[in-house]
Design a protein around this motif. Sequence first.
Motif, PDB file in Angstrom:
ATOM      1  N   UNK A 101      38.539 -18.881 -37.668  1.00  0.00           N
ATOM      2  CA  UNK A 101      38.947 -18.079 -36.511  1.00  0.00           C
ATOM      3  C   UNK A 101      39.409 -16.689 -36.935  1.00  0.00           C
ATOM      4  N   UNK A 102      40.227 -16.620 -37.972  1.00  0.00           N
ATOM      5  CA  UNK A 102      40.709 -15.324 -38.460  1.00  0.00           C
ATOM      6  C   UNK A 102      39.554 -14.466 -38.968  1.00  0.00           C
ATOM      7  N   UNK A 103      38.634 -15.080 -39.658  1.00  0.00           N
ATOM      8  CA  UNK A 103      37.465 -14.363 -40.185  1.00  0.00           C
ATOM      9  C   UNK A 103      36.649 -13.779 -39.027  1.00  0.00           C
ATOM     10  N   UNK A 104      36.443 -14.607 -37.999  1.00  0.00           N
ATOM     11  CA  UNK A 104      35.677 -14.149 -36.843  1.00  0.00           C
ATOM     12  C   UNK A 104      36.406 -13.018 -36.117  1.00  0.00           C
ATOM     13  N   UNK A 105      37.715 -13.119 -35.995  1.00  0.00           N
ATOM     14  CA  UNK A 105      38.494 -12.078 -35.323  1.00  0.00           C
ATOM     15  C   UNK A 105      38.410 -10.764 -36.109  1.00  0.00           C
ATOM     16  N   UNK A 107      35.963  -9.738 -38.028  1.00  0.00           N
ATOM     17  CA  UNK A 107      34.606  -9.193 -37.930  1.00  0.00           C
ATOM     18  C   UNK A 107      34.287  -8.676 -36.532  1.00  0.00           C
ATOM     19  N   UNK A 108      34.969  -9.188 -35.502  1.00  0.00           N
ATOM     20  CA  UNK A 108      34.777  -8.672 -34.144  1.00  0.00           C
ATOM     21  C   UNK A 108      35.374  -7.284 -34.013  1.00  0.00           C
ATOM     22  N   UNK A 109      36.491  -7.039 -34.727  1.00  0.00           N
ATOM     23  CA  UNK A 109      37.167  -5.742 -34.666  1.00  0.00           C
ATOM     24  C   UNK A 109      36.378  -4.694 -35.441  1.00  0.00           C
ATOM     25  N   UNK A 110      35.617  -5.098 -36.424  1.00  0.00           N
ATOM     26  CA  UNK A 110      34.896  -4.135 -37.253  1.00  0.00           C
ATOM     27  C   UNK A 110      33.725  -3.535 -36.572  1.00  0.00           C
TER      28      UNK A 110
END
Length: 110
Positions: A101-105, A107-110
């Motif tokens: 979940x943290x990884x996905x969050x 990468x969404x911000x990038x």
Amino acid sequence: MNTLGKKIRLLRHQKGWSQEDVAKRLDISIPAFSKIETGITDVNLSRLNQIAKLFNLSLVELLSTSDANEEKEKFAEINELQQRLQAREAEVIELQKKVIDLYEQLHKKS
């Protein structure tokens, strides 16, 4: 001292009997019984049956190398360890989900 001898000695101690007490009950000399306990002499089947009866055990119980209570304790310990392992595995899965979940969050911000 061999395993059978140790078991016979333990059984004798549990009854509070001396080597002399057991030797008399088996109708053998004290040195002969001492040799059975220490494993110096091999015990024939007839004598094993006599010893088993003296301690109110079956021949199988006498010759068994593990105690039933000991086995129950081991199974209980194994069960407890399995439950603890399952709990740890569940924790690992939850932590893996959080990492994903943290990884996905990120990468969404990038």
